[in-house]
Design an enzyme around this catalytic site. Structure first.
Site, PDB file in Angstrom:
ATOM      1  N   ASP A   1      29.653  35.419  45.821  1.00 24.57           N
ATOM      2  CA  ASP A   1      31.017  35.944  45.864  1.00 24.57           C
ATOM      3  C   ASP A   1      31.809  35.337  47.002  1.00 24.57           C
ATOM      4  OD1 ASP A   1      30.461  37.567  43.763  1.00 24.57           O
ATOM      5  OD2 ASP A   1      30.266  39.398  44.931  1.00 24.57           O
TER       6      ASP A   1
ATOM      7  N   LYS B   1      34.945  36.786  42.939  1.00 30.47           N
ATOM      8  CA  LYS B   1      35.409  37.954  42.199  1.00 30.47           C
ATOM      9  C   LYS B   1      36.355  38.811  43.020  1.00 30.47           C
ATOM     10  CE  LYS B   1      32.481  41.185  41.769  1.00 30.47           C
ATOM     11  NZ  LYS B   1      31.427  42.150  41.404  1.00 30.47           N
TER      12      LYS B   1
ATOM     13  N   MET C   1      38.033  47.843  53.189  1.00 34.44           N
ATOM     14  CA  MET C   1      39.092  47.443  52.263  1.00 34.44           C
ATOM     15  C   MET C   1      40.273  48.403  52.324  1.00 34.44           C
ATOM     16  SD  MET C   1      36.552  46.441  49.078  1.00 34.44           S
ATOM     17  CE  MET C   1      35.494  47.887  49.270  1.00 34.44           C
TER      18      MET C   1
END
Lengths: 268, 268
Positions: free
Chosen positions: A36, A58, A172
């Site tokens: 990733d 991704k 995040m």
């Protein structure tokens, strides 16, 4: 038919030296590596010359890419190959490792899960923040800030979370943090609660900044950019006392020493 | 005077292959290694012949031992030695790493913190339990069950925690768990909530058992022994579907397949 196997593997938080021995060994012997974004390419250097290395950059919620990744794992494993599915941090913490394992199980492909060091814990540790502390914190809650803005029904109820654990770690959550901070204050957290924002944890760009929750709710946080690990709670202020991480010999703790007179910084 | 340095280092959850490359490198070059109990002695094999290796089998709350450890780190570092302070799992998660760092800072000894894989996350991963899951869990709370019985004022309010996060991970909570389970039910968690008890996570003795919260509150848990990682929440039931960890070729998930008819086991 010889069936291959998929190793759902954590690459650690960034710094290649925080790979596990097991992950390093698997990368050296893999036939196929599917990785990733956010994984430091340095960790791929030990791969064999003939290994097939696939970048699967991704983005969360990208169903099309996930289908391609699943199809690739399946077809390579069916050819008898050893596949390393490499994910940043720990594969089972906001990495969809569980869903990929479910897919493999449904398709009768053997798999193994290789835990890694997650940036949720390593970021604070490198910033000198113990997430638990005998006097200050006996529980920590890890969540993602991302869903707050993208899901119709919010699955994270910040007001409920606010006082549940002594320390909150938010991944995040950079873009939505001013909003989150306001909800945490509504939920009962003091506006004076220290907040540490650790940008680019465990990389050469790591930087820690200290705020108060109130200042962030009032907009000081619009300068927070991803990727950031955000720590909310009394332990965050220990970053000042235990700051030790250096990049090129310089401290990565900004605006905290000497104690800033700025309204937006904590000095507690 | 040449001053030494202390490396507050995570040894990972048990399996020596889950050491980080950095920890392995430090162990190979250390002058002095001070390690706690629960660390697999296998990880010490790479130490140099002339390294001084000190077992500091500390029990939580043992002030006398902590003083000895601090004094030893200080005296060895002052001699210019490279000291590795090795702790099970991650040094900053219920490992007092923060307090030892504070001690070193107060005494002007350089230190570095080396994150490790904590059993709080690795135990569930090895048991096939993703702690976060797009459909089932967007937050996880890690806490210790130990304080519940030993502190006069309980710092963990289980009723408040009960509904705060989608998944609870409890370390050092085996002995007090029947009581904890009852409080979680009082706090609003369904008695049908799946619970996975992972004993000896990441070792050759790893074993996973599945219960419901209600069954544990009713006393099914008096057979739970430390060291156990306890996972409470819907993701716990995925252990049945994603069970993959084998010791000597045998599954480590007990009493779950075929679906048990026993009243004490979950079959949800």
């Amino acid at each position: 038919m010889i069936k291959g196997k998929v190793y759902i593997t954590g690459a650690g938080p960034g710094d290649p030296s925080l790979l596990t021995l097991r992950a390093a060994e698997l990368l050296r012997s893999a036939d196929v590596i599917i990785y990733d974004r956010l994984v430091d390419p340095e960790v791929l250097k030990s791969a064999r010359d003939r290994a097939i290395i696939v970048y699967a950059g991704k983005k969360t919620g990208d169903k099309w890419i996930q289908k391609k990744i699943n199809a690739l794992m399946l077809s390579e494993a069916k050819k008898g190959r050893m596949v390393v599915r490499l994910k940043g941090g720990d594969p089972m913490i906001f990495g969809r490792g569980g869903e990929e394992a479910e897919f493999l199980r449904r398709n009768q492909i053997d798999f193994e899960i290789v835990p890694g060091v997650t940036s949720a814990l390593a970021g604070p540790a490198l910033a000198g923040i113990p997430l638990t502390h005998r006097m200050l914190s006996s529980s920590l809650l890890i969540t993602t800030g991302q869903e707050a803005s993208s899901k119709r029904k919010k699955s994270v109820d910040w007001r409920l979370l606010a006082r549940a654990a002594d320390t909150l770690v938010i991944l995040m959550g950079a873009r939505s943090f001013p909003e989150t901070a306001a909800e945490l204050v509504s939920g009962g957290l003091s506006p004076n609660t220290p907040v540490a924002v650790i940008e680019w944890a465990a990389t050469k760009r790591q930087r820690t900044r200290l705020f108060t929750l109130g200042a962030l709710a009032d907009g000081a946080g619009d300068e927070i950019a991803p990727p950031s690990v955000i720590v909310v709670g009394r332990v965050a202020s220990l970053a000042k006392r235990l700051d030790w991480f250096r990049v090129d010999g310089k401290t990565t703790l900004k605006n905290a020493r000497p104690a800033s007179a700025g309204a937006n910084r904590t000095s507690a």
